[in-house]
Scaffold this motif. Structure first.
Motif, PDB file in Angstrom:
ATOM      1  N   UNK A 202       0.942  -1.105   0.059  1.00 45.31           N
ATOM      2  CA  UNK A 202       0.060   0.052  -0.036  1.00 45.31           C
ATOM      3  C   UNK A 202       0.920   1.223   0.028  1.00 45.31           C
ATOM      4  N   UNK A 203       0.840   2.140  -1.155  1.00 41.11           N
ATOM      5  CA  UNK A 203       1.777   3.276  -1.288  1.00 41.11           C
ATOM      6  C   UNK A 203       1.284   4.229   0.024  1.00 41.11           C
ATOM      7  N   UNK A 204       2.164   5.148   0.429  1.00 37.11           N
ATOM      8  CA  UNK A 204       1.834   6.375   1.190  1.00 37.11           C
ATOM      9  C   UNK A 204       1.468   5.792   2.582  1.00 37.11           C
ATOM     10  N   UNK A 205       2.018   4.819   2.963  1.00 41.33           N
ATOM     11  CA  UNK A 205       1.819   4.117   4.204  1.00 41.33           C
ATOM     12  C   UNK A 205       3.201   3.719   5.032  1.00 41.33           C
TER      13      UNK A 205
ATOM     14  N   UNK B 284      -0.188  -8.358  -3.299  1.00 38.70           N
ATOM     15  CA  UNK B 284      -1.352  -7.708  -3.930  1.00 38.70           C
ATOM     16  C   UNK B 284      -0.651  -6.281  -4.009  1.00 38.70           C
ATOM     17  N   UNK B 285      -1.038  -5.534  -5.171  1.00 37.02           N
ATOM     18  CA  UNK B 285      -0.992  -4.008  -5.006  1.00 37.02           C
ATOM     19  C   UNK B 285      -2.215  -3.426  -4.831  1.00 37.02           C
ATOM     20  N   UNK B 286      -2.215  -2.392  -3.855  1.00 35.70           N
ATOM     21  CA  UNK B 286      -3.302  -1.787  -3.198  1.00 35.70           C
ATOM     22  C   UNK B 286      -3.439  -0.052  -3.557  1.00 35.70           C
ATOM     23  N   UNK B 287      -4.473   0.569  -3.623  1.00 39.23           N
ATOM     24  CA  UNK B 287      -4.584   1.809  -3.655  1.00 39.23           C
ATOM     25  C   UNK B 287      -4.875   1.959  -2.202  1.00 39.23           C
ATOM     26  N   UNK B 288      -4.194   3.055  -1.679  1.00 38.67           N
ATOM     27  CA  UNK B 288      -4.396   3.524  -0.168  1.00 38.67           C
ATOM     28  C   UNK B 288      -5.660   4.467  -0.300  1.00 38.67           C
ATOM     29  N   UNK B 289      -6.474   4.051   0.614  1.00 43.13           N
ATOM     30  CA  UNK B 289      -7.773   4.793   0.773  1.00 43.13           C
ATOM     31  C   UNK B 289      -7.870   5.695   2.060  1.00 43.13           C
ATOM     32  N   UNK B 290      -7.564   5.380   3.198  1.00 44.02           N
ATOM     33  CA  UNK B 290      -7.255   6.199   4.419  1.00 44.02           C
ATOM     34  C   UNK B 290      -6.674   5.665   5.539  1.00 44.02           C
ATOM     35  N   UNK B 291      -6.302   6.313   6.515  1.00 44.40           N
ATOM     36  CA  UNK B 291      -5.710   5.642   7.608  1.00 44.40           C
ATOM     37  C   UNK B 291      -6.759   5.224   8.881  1.00 44.40           C
ATOM     38  N   UNK B 292      -6.724   4.275   9.354  1.00 49.21           N
ATOM     39  CA  UNK B 292      -7.692   4.000  10.418  1.00 49.21           C
ATOM     40  C   UNK B 292      -7.161   4.267  11.672  1.00 49.21           C
ATOM     41  N   UNK B 293      -5.877   3.962  11.834  1.00 51.24           N
ATOM     42  CA  UNK B 293      -5.038   4.097  13.054  1.00 51.24           C
ATOM     43  C   UNK B 293      -3.676   4.472  12.608  1.00 51.24           C
ATOM     44  N   UNK B 294      -3.063   5.517  12.930  1.00 55.42           N
ATOM     45  CA  UNK B 294      -1.899   6.073  12.442  1.00 55.42           C
ATOM     46  C   UNK B 294      -0.540   5.687  13.229  1.00 55.42           C
ATOM     47  N   UNK B 295       0.497   5.493  12.209  1.00 60.80           N
ATOM     48  CA  UNK B 295       1.713   4.854  12.900  1.00 60.80           C
ATOM     49  C   UNK B 295       2.392   5.872  13.787  1.00 60.80           C
ATOM     50  N   UNK B 296       3.105   5.581  14.731  1.00 61.89           N
ATOM     51  CA  UNK B 296       3.733   6.778  15.803  1.00 61.89           C
ATOM     52  C   UNK B 296       4.727   7.609  14.683  1.00 61.89           C
TER      53      UNK B 296
END
Ligand SMILES: C[S@@+](CC[C@H](N)C(=O)[O-])C[C@H]1O[C@@H](n2cnc3c(N)ncnc32)[C@H](O)[C@@H]1O
Length: 485
Positions: free
Chosen positions: A91-94, A112-124
Motif C-alpha cells: 500500500x503506497x503512502x503508508x 497484491x498491489x493496493x490503492x491507499x484509501x485512508x488511515x484507520x490508526x496512524x503509525x507513531x
C-alpha cells in the motif's frame, strides 16, 4: 550492443504471474527487468514472507480491506502481511505501524498491489502536518512527506543495506558498515528540473477543453493537472503558470501528447531563470564551478547538495582510510563523465584527468567546461566506457577511477577491463544501489578482484521526500596481506 549478463544476478529471467481475479482473462507472464522497481518489490516481498506461501490468493481484485502495515519497501511503499502472514499487501503512502483501508487492484501469487484509501490508526512515525504538497497520495512521487527528514535518511540507509543483501554475494567482512545517509541542505524546492506532460486523445483536443498538464496519477495511466510542485525550485514554480498558459494557447497544434521541460538555470547575470528548450545551452553554478550543457541533457538535479556531494567524492579519492601505506593517486579516470561534473570538481591534486562518455555532445561540453573552470590537465573521449582502457597510459597503481553509470549499472565488458587494468582506488557513484551492489559483487568475487577492499558505502540524499537514493561506494586495491587480513 547486447546487454551483458551478470553471473551474480539472483533473479535473472524471473517471470511474474498476474492474477486478474476469477473468470477474467488468462494469466499473462511478463519478464521482470533486473534491478527494476518491480524486481526489487518481489525481493522485498520474498524477504518479508520469509518462506511462507498460500495455496490460494486470499482476495479478489477491487476488494477493499483493512491492513496493518509492518514494513517499508525499497520503493517507499508500506507492506502488510495477511492470511496468517502468508500473503503480502503493498500500500503506497503508508508507514509501518499504520492501519489503513486499501483497495486491491493487482494480484499476484504472493502479493497484491493496493490503492491507499485512508488511515484507520496512524503509525507513531506518521506526521501529516509535515506534508507540503497538495497532491500528496495522488501524485506518484514524494511518498515520504509524512516522515520526519532524519527518518527518511535512515530508511534510505536501510535500502542500501537490503540492496547488498539481495544483490551481492559477499563474504562476511567483505562489506563495511553502511554509513549514514548524507542529508540535502534543501528538503523542498530543491529540484532544478521537472518534466510535466500531457496526453492528446486521437482526433485532437475536443472543442472547449484544455490540456491536462501535470504528472501521472499514482496507480493510474492518466495525467492530473498541477499548479505547483513542492520539490521543484521556487523559480520553476513561479514560471509554471505562464509556461502552461503558453502551451494551452497552442493546444490545437498538438496531434499527440508531449513532455514540457522546466529547468532552473542561471542567466548571464547569474540570476535564476527557467529554460524550456531542450537544445538551449544552459548554465549551472555551484561553489566555484560553472557548467554549461544542453537543457535537455543529463545533469544532477539537486543544486543545493552538489558542493557537499562533489567534495565528498573528491575526498574519497585521496582518503587513506587509516592505512599508513596508502599512497595518494596521481591520475584520475572518469568513466561515464557526462559534461564533466566529477572530472572537473575532483581534478585538484591529480597530474592528469581523462574522461569518457558515450554522448559526443556531452564530451564537447565536458571539454569547454574544463577550460572554463581553468582545468588544464583534462582530456576527454567519446565512446563506450570500456574504450577508456585502450587509451589509459597511466600506471594502474597510481590511478584512481570514478564510475557513475546509468541506472542499469556497468556491463561486464567494462567490469572485465577494469579488473584487468586494476586501478588503485575506485569511487563508484550510482542512482541505483541494486545494480551497484551487483557490480561490486562481480568485482570482489572475480579472481582478478580479490585484492580489492570496500572502504566506505553511504547514500547521498539528492532526492528528499522521495524513496530514491544516490549511493557512493569506495574500494581500494590492497597489498595482498591487507586484503586477506
Ligand atoms: C548518471 S549519468 C552521469 C554523468 C556525470 N557523471 C554527471 O554526474 O553529470 C551517466 C552518463 O553515462 C553516459 N553513458 C551511458 N552509457 C554509457 C556507456 N556505455 N559508456 C559511456 N558512457 C555512457 C550517459 O550518457 C550519461 O552521461
Amino acid at each position: 550492443m547486447a546487454t551483458a549478463v551478470h553471473p551474480a544476478s539472483p533473479l535473472q529471467n524471473q517471470k511474474v504471474k498476474r492474477f486478474r481475479g476469477p473468470g477474467k482473462k488468462k494469466n499473462k507472464k511478463k519478464k521482470v527487468e533486473e534491478g527494476s522497481a518491480e524486481h526489487i518489490l518481489q525481493l522485498d516481498v520474498k524477504r518479508v514472507l520469509n518462506g511462507k506461501t498460500c495455496d490460494q490468493v486470499p482476495y479478489e481484485r477491487f476488494q477493499e480491506i483493512e491492513v496493518s502495515i509492518q514494513y517499508l519497501s525499497s520503493s517507499g511503499d508500506g507492506i502488510g502481511l495477511v492470511n496468517d502472514d502468508s500473503y503480502a499487501v503493498v500500500v503506497p503512502f503508508t508507514l509501518p505501524g499504520d492501519k489503513v483501508h486499501a483497495k486491491l487492484h493487482f494480484l499476484t501469487e504472493t502479493y497484491a498491489l493496493a490503492d491507499f484509501l485512508d488511515v484507520i490508526e496512524p503509525s507513531k512515525e506518521r506526521d501529516n502536518s509535515l506534508i507540503r504538497c497538495k497532491y500528496f497520495a495522488k501524485c506518484g512521487g514524494c511518498q515520504y512527506q509524512m516522515l520526519e527528514y532524519s527518518k527518511q535518511l535512515e530508511q534510505k540507509r536501510n535500502v542500501i543495506i537490503k540492496a547488498f543483501e539481495y544483490f551481492s554475494h559477499l563474504q562476511p567482512g567483505q562489506l563495511c558498515e553502511i554509513g549514514p545517509t548524507e542529508s540535502s541542505p534543501m528538503e523542498y524546492n530543491y529540484r532544478t528540473k521537472i518534466t510535466p506532460h500531457f496526453d492528446v486523445p486521437r482526433g485532437g483536443i475536443p472543442e472547449g477543453t484544455d490540456l491536462v498538464i501535470g504528472f501521472q496519477e499514482k496507480g493510474r495511466r492518466r495525467v492530473f493537472d498541477i499548479e505547483e510542485c513542492s520539490i521543484a525550485t521556487k523559480c520553476i514554480n513561479e514560471s509554471m503558470p505562464s509556461i502552461f498558459a503558453a502551451t494551452q494557447a497552442k493546444k490545437s497544434e498538438y496531434k499527440r501528447g508531449a513532455t514540457i521541460l522546466l529547468r532552473d538555470v542561471f542567466d548571464e547575470n547569474n540570476e535564476h531563470k527557467v529554460e524550456t528548450d531542450h537544445k538551449a545551452v544552459v548554465k549551472e553554478v555551484f561553489g566555484k564551478f560553472t557548467f554549461k550543457f544542453p537543457a535537455g541533457a543529463f545533469f544532477q538535479n539537486n543544486n543545493s547538495i552538489l558542493p557537499k556531494f562533489t567534495s565528498f567524492v573528491h575526498s574519497q579519492l585521496f582518503n587513506s582510510f587509516g592505512d599508513e601505506k596508502f599512497e595518494a593517486p596521481k591520475y584520475l579516470v572518469d568513466a561515464y563523465c557526462g559534461s564533466g561534473l566529477f572530472s572537473i570538481t575532483c581534478s585538484e591534486g591529480f597530474q592528469s584527468v581523462i574522461g569518457v562518455e558515450i554522448s559526443s555532445d556531452s564530451v564537447a561540453y565536458a571539454k569547454t567546461n574544463a577550460e572554463a573552470n581553468g582545468i588544464k590537465n583534462a582530456e576527454y573521449l567519446v565512446g563506450e566506457a570500456e574504450k577508456i582502457f585502450a587509451k589509459i597510459e597511466t600506471p594502474a597503481a597510481e590511478t584512481a577511477m570514478i564510475i557513475d553509470p546509468p541506472r542499469k549499472g556497468c556491463d561486464t565488458a567494462f567490469l572485465d577491463q577494469l579488473l584487468t587494468y586494476s586501478p588503485a582506488r575506485v569511487v563508484y557513484i550510482s542512482c541505483n544501489v541494486h545494480t551497484q551492489a551487483r557490480d561490486i559483487s562481480y568485482i570482489l568475487n572475480h579472481e582478478l578482484g580479490k585484492d580489492y577492499k570496500i572502504n566506505d558505502v553511504r547514500g547521498f540524499d539528492l532526492f528528499p521526500q522521495s524513496h530514491h537514493v544516490e549511493s557512493v561506494l569506495t574500494f581500494t586495491k590492497c597489498k595482498n596481506e591487507q586484503a586477506s587480513a
